[in-house]
Design an enzyme around this catalytic site. Structure first.
Site, PDB file in Angstrom:
ATOM      1  CB  SER A 299      -0.846  -0.027   1.275  1.00  6.97           C
ATOM      2  OG  SER A 299      -1.371   1.231   1.548  1.00  6.97           O
TER       3      SER A 299
ATOM      4  CE1 TYR B   1      -3.841  -2.731   5.477  1.00  5.07           C
ATOM      5  CE2 TYR B   1      -3.407  -0.403   5.048  1.00  5.07           C
ATOM      6  CZ  TYR B   1      -3.660  -1.685   4.581  1.00  5.07           C
ATOM      7  OH  TYR B   1      -3.726  -1.910   3.226  1.00  5.07           O
TER       8      TYR B   1
ATOM      9  CE  LYS C 283      -1.360  -4.481   3.310  1.00  2.00           C
ATOM     10  NZ  LYS C 283      -1.634  -5.802   2.755  1.00  2.00           N
TER      11      LYS C 283
HETATM   12  P1  NAD Z   1     -10.847  -7.232   1.336  1.00  2.00           P
HETATM   13  O1  NAD Z   1     -11.055  -7.179   2.812  1.00  2.00           O
HETATM   14  O2  NAD Z   1     -12.021  -7.042   0.448  1.00  2.00           O
HETATM   15  O3  NAD Z   1     -10.138  -8.612   0.944  1.00  2.00           O
HETATM   16  C1  NAD Z   1      -9.236  -9.269   1.792  1.00  2.00           C
HETATM   17  C2  NAD Z   1      -9.671 -10.720   1.901  1.00  2.00           C
HETATM   18  O4  NAD Z   1      -8.759 -11.408   2.770  1.00  2.00           O
HETATM   19  C3  NAD Z   1     -11.059 -10.895   2.494  1.00  2.00           C
HETATM   20  O5  NAD Z   1     -11.842 -11.686   1.619  1.00  2.00           O
HETATM   21  C4  NAD Z   1     -10.830 -11.601   3.836  1.00  2.00           C
HETATM   22  O6  NAD Z   1     -11.879 -12.475   4.149  1.00  2.00           O
HETATM   23  C5  NAD Z   1      -9.507 -12.311   3.580  1.00  2.00           C
HETATM   24  N1  NAD Z   1      -8.694 -12.577   4.772  1.00  2.00           N
HETATM   25  C6  NAD Z   1      -8.336 -11.712   5.763  1.00  2.00           C
HETATM   26  N2  NAD Z   1      -7.584 -12.329   6.687  1.00  2.00           N
HETATM   27  C7  NAD Z   1      -7.440 -13.623   6.266  1.00  2.00           C
HETATM   28  C8  NAD Z   1      -6.782 -14.771   6.801  1.00  2.00           C
HETATM   29  N3  NAD Z   1      -6.119 -14.718   7.959  1.00  2.00           N
HETATM   30  N4  NAD Z   1      -6.861 -15.936   6.113  1.00  2.00           N
HETATM   31  C9  NAD Z   1      -7.546 -16.024   4.956  1.00  2.00           C
HETATM   32  N5  NAD Z   1      -8.205 -14.976   4.423  1.00  2.00           N
HETATM   33  C10 NAD Z   1      -8.146 -13.790   5.059  1.00  2.00           C
HETATM   34  O7  NAD Z   1      -9.698  -6.163   0.988  1.00  2.00           O
HETATM   35  P2  NAD Z   1      -9.211  -5.603  -0.415  1.00  2.00           P
HETATM   36  O8  NAD Z   1      -9.610  -4.180  -0.496  1.00  2.00           O
HETATM   37  O9  NAD Z   1      -9.578  -6.532  -1.492  1.00  2.00           O
HETATM   38  O10 NAD Z   1      -7.638  -5.627  -0.175  1.00  2.00           O
HETATM   39  C11 NAD Z   1      -6.836  -6.706  -0.606  1.00  2.00           C
HETATM   40  C12 NAD Z   1      -5.405  -6.438  -0.193  1.00  2.00           C
HETATM   41  O11 NAD Z   1      -4.966  -5.199  -0.728  1.00  2.00           O
HETATM   42  C13 NAD Z   1      -5.228  -6.327   1.326  1.00  2.00           C
HETATM   43  O12 NAD Z   1      -4.006  -6.932   1.686  1.00  2.00           O
HETATM   44  C14 NAD Z   1      -5.158  -4.830   1.553  1.00  2.00           C
HETATM   45  O13 NAD Z   1      -4.425  -4.505   2.695  1.00  2.00           O
HETATM   46  C15 NAD Z   1      -4.461  -4.356   0.291  1.00  2.00           C
HETATM   47  N6  NAD Z   1      -4.737  -2.949  -0.018  1.00  2.00           N
HETATM   48  C16 NAD Z   1      -6.041  -2.532  -0.119  1.00  2.00           C
HETATM   49  C17 NAD Z   1      -6.298  -1.176  -0.369  1.00  2.00           C
HETATM   50  C18 NAD Z   1      -7.725  -0.683  -0.454  1.00  2.00           C
HETATM   51  O14 NAD Z   1      -7.927   0.525  -0.305  1.00  2.00           O
HETATM   52  N7  NAD Z   1      -8.712  -1.522  -0.710  1.00  2.00           N
HETATM   53  C19 NAD Z   1      -5.243  -0.270  -0.520  1.00  2.00           C
HETATM   54  C20 NAD Z   1      -3.932  -0.736  -0.426  1.00  2.00           C
HETATM   55  C21 NAD Z   1      -3.690  -2.091  -0.172  1.00  2.00           C
HETATM   56  N1  UFG Z   2     -13.130  10.610   3.504  1.00  2.00           N
HETATM   57  C1  UFG Z   2     -14.155  11.482   3.811  1.00  2.00           C
HETATM   58  N2  UFG Z   2     -15.277  10.968   4.385  1.00  2.00           N
HETATM   59  C2  UFG Z   2     -15.434   9.652   4.666  1.00  2.00           C
HETATM   60  C3  UFG Z   2     -14.374   8.762   4.343  1.00  2.00           C
HETATM   61  C4  UFG Z   2     -13.235   9.291   3.768  1.00  2.00           C
HETATM   62  O1  UFG Z   2     -14.063  12.683   3.590  1.00  2.00           O
HETATM   63  O2  UFG Z   2     -16.473   9.263   5.208  1.00  2.00           O
HETATM   64  C5  UFG Z   2     -11.915  11.161   2.885  1.00  2.00           C
HETATM   65  C6  UFG Z   2     -10.694  10.948   3.760  1.00  2.00           C
HETATM   66  O3  UFG Z   2     -10.560  11.994   4.675  1.00  2.00           O
HETATM   67  C7  UFG Z   2      -9.577  10.917   2.721  1.00  2.00           C
HETATM   68  C8  UFG Z   2     -10.253  10.368   1.459  1.00  2.00           C
HETATM   69  O4  UFG Z   2     -11.656  10.477   1.679  1.00  2.00           O
HETATM   70  O5  UFG Z   2      -9.153  12.216   2.471  1.00  2.00           O
HETATM   71  C9  UFG Z   2      -9.927   8.916   1.200  1.00  2.00           C
HETATM   72  O6  UFG Z   2     -10.149   8.190   2.399  1.00  2.00           O
HETATM   73  P1  UFG Z   2     -10.202   6.602   2.437  1.00  2.00           P
HETATM   74  O7  UFG Z   2     -10.469   6.192   3.839  1.00  2.00           O
HETATM   75  O8  UFG Z   2     -11.112   6.095   1.382  1.00  2.00           O
HETATM   76  O9  UFG Z   2      -8.735   6.189   1.984  1.00  2.00           O
HETATM   77  P2  UFG Z   2      -7.309   6.599   2.573  1.00  2.00           P
HETATM   78  O10 UFG Z   2      -6.644   7.438   1.547  1.00  2.00           O
HETATM   79  O11 UFG Z   2      -7.400   7.121   3.938  1.00  2.00           O
HETATM   80  O12 UFG Z   2      -6.624   5.163   2.707  1.00  2.00           O
HETATM   81  C10 UFG Z   2      -6.573   4.282   1.600  1.00  2.00           C
HETATM   82  C11 UFG Z   2      -6.688   2.833   2.070  1.00  2.00           C
HETATM   83  C12 UFG Z   2      -5.489   2.423   2.854  1.00  2.00           C
HETATM   84  C13 UFG Z   2      -4.235   2.741   2.116  1.00  2.00           C
HETATM   85  C14 UFG Z   2      -4.209   4.187   1.697  1.00  2.00           C
HETATM   86  C15 UFG Z   2      -3.004   4.427   0.845  1.00  2.00           C
HETATM   87  O13 UFG Z   2      -7.841   2.658   2.867  1.00  2.00           O
HETATM   88  O14 UFG Z   2      -5.532   1.015   3.010  1.00  2.00           O
HETATM   89  O15 UFG Z   2      -5.374   4.483   0.932  1.00  2.00           O
HETATM   90  O16 UFG Z   2      -2.974   5.720   0.361  1.00  2.00           O
HETATM   91  F1  UFG Z   2      -3.159   2.487   2.901  1.00  2.00           F
END
Ligand code: NAD
Ligand code: UFG
Length: 334
Positions: free
Chosen positions: A124, A152, A156
């Site tokens: 991330s 979190y 990572k």
């Molecule tokens: P998500 O929660 O939709 O998917 C993660 C999946 O992992 C889920 O289906 C959950 O059930 C499974 N899981 C969690 N712990 C587990 C375990 N111990 N064993 C087996 N399964 C397990 O999340 P996502 O948004 O699809 O994110 C996927 C990956 O990308 C994550 O590692 C997350 O940290 C990373 N990531 C997500 C974002 C974002 O904003 N969505 C940003 C940066 C990185």
């Molecule tokens: N925001 C609002 N209102 C809400 C939710 C979010 O104004 O109800 C704003 C936040 O303040 C932020 C922007 O929308 O400025 C994006 O917020 P998110 O929570 O959607 O995402 P973040 O940028 O905080 O974090 C995301 C992922 C993290 C990752 C990060 C990396 O959730 O896992 O991007 O940049 F690490």
């Protein structure tokens, strides 16, 4: 290739599984369903024409993980499984460290025992930490693991280090670390999208629930930042573009650790994505301006050039595509 996708029923994992199957790969998913639903497998079958095999396994259970590895011969692993809610990680740090780090160690041990040496890991942008004014355009040469703002993010950064060490000890191990920016949107079929269990934390899932009337109003966290319209800016990337980045990473996998940002390179403000959502949906969302959210950085944007040069990958879809695809998905949720 025969690919194991951990976390494959989750948001990004399910979209990536679709692209993998469409490209002709065989996919098996391993997930404990803690933040996803089993029905996703049927949706994947409808969209991609083939249902992935499924291991209902928790990565914290090493024996079950190893058993799954021994039941098949995987050519590569794409590791999405993990917990991802920033706020929750502050409240329950040990749970996050245990689930994300121990889960990854178990996975790496099972890979080693069964001689699987190709890994793609979901990292991330959060590993770049709080770098003040320097946050605006992040590239892979910048230091990571300094001023990371929540547990979190530390999981990572720590997992990235574990992967570097594993590669250091085994010259044939191939790892690609992909640092995602802000994934949004849904598959263009409208059949799958982001559907977290419980109350969402991220902007788009909240906007979606407000649109559906399941959350009464949206709070925009601050309009007094030093940005064009005062709200924070993020690099929002369509989840299908992100998914395709994993295919490119697989194609270009090589021994050692390779790190790539997956973002668009364009920062969009919170207010402007909400305005675009209202315009395209034709619905004004109940919303208010609230206080800044603790730990939020003003502006975060990828420098995606390395992925373009080395992987031949570039984000192609726009914010309008994100919103249209999200609305198609919401139409199926109503
Ligand atoms: P998500 O929660 O939709 O998917 C993660 C999946 O992992 C889920 O289906 C959950 O059930 C499974 N899981 C969690 N712990 C587990 C375990 N111990 N064993 C087996 N399964 C397990 O999340 P996502 O948004 O699809 O994110 C996927 C990956 O990308 C994550 O590692 C997350 O940290 C990373 N990531 C997500 C974002 C974002 O904003 N969505 C940003 C940066 C990185
Ligand atoms: N925001 C609002 N209102 C809400 C939710 C979010 O104004 O109800 C704003 C936040 O303040 C932020 C922007 O929308 O400025 C994006 O917020 P998110 O929570 O959607 O995402 P973040 O940028 O905080 O974090 C995301 C992922 C993290 C990752 C990060 C990396 O959730 O896992 O991007 O940049 F690490």
């Amino acid at each position: 290739m025969n690919i194991l996708v951990t976390g494959g029923t989750g948001y990004i994992g399910s979209h990536t599984t679709i692209e993998l199957i469409k490209a002709g790969h065989t996919v098996a998913i391993m997930d404990n369903l803690s933040n996803s639903k089993i029905e996703v497998l049927d949706k994947i079958e409808i969209i991609a024409g083939k249902k992935p095999a499924f291991f209902p396994v928790d990565l914290l259970d090493f024996d079950a993980t190893l058993k799954a590895f021994k039941s098949s011969r995987f050519d590569a692993v794409i590791h999405f499984a993990g917990l991802k809610a920033v706020g929750e990680s502050v409240e329950k740090p040990l749970w996050y460290y245990e689930n994300n780090i121990e889960g990854t160690i178990n996975l790496l041990k099972a890979m080693k025992e069964t001689d699987v040496s190709k890994l793609i890991f979901s990292s991330s942008a959060t590993v770049y930490g709080d770098r003040g004014e320097d946050s605006a355009r992040l590239n892979e040469t910048m230091t990571t693991g300094v001023n990371v703002t929540n547990p979190y993010g530390w999981t990572k950064a720590m997992i990235e280090q574990i992967i570097r060490d594993v590669c250091g000890a085994d010259p044939k191990f191939e790892a690609t670390v992909l640092r995602y920016f802000n994934p949004v949107g849904a598959d263009k079929s409208g059949l799958i999208g982001e559907d977290p269990n419980g109350i969402p934390n991220n902007l788009m899932p909240i906007v979606m629930k407000v649109y559906l009337g399941k959350i009464p109003e949206l709070t925009i966290f601050g309009d007094d930042y030093d940005t064009e319209d005062g709200s924070c800016e993020r690099d929002f990337i369509h989840v299908t573009d992100l998914a395709k980045g994993h295919l490119k990473a697989l194609e270009h996998s090589k021994p050692g650790v390779s790190v790539y940002n997956l973002g668009t390179g364009k920062a969009t403000s919170v207010l402007s994505i909400v305005n675009a959502f209202e315009k395209i949906s034709g619905k004004t969302l109940p919303k208010k301006i609230g206080r800044r959210r603790a730990g939020d950085l003003k502006s975060i944007c990828a420098d995606p050039e390395k992925a373009e040069k080395e992987l031949g990958w570039k984000a192609e879809l726009s914010i309008e595509d994100v919103i249209e695809d999200t609305l198609r998905y919401l139409g199926n949720c109503e």
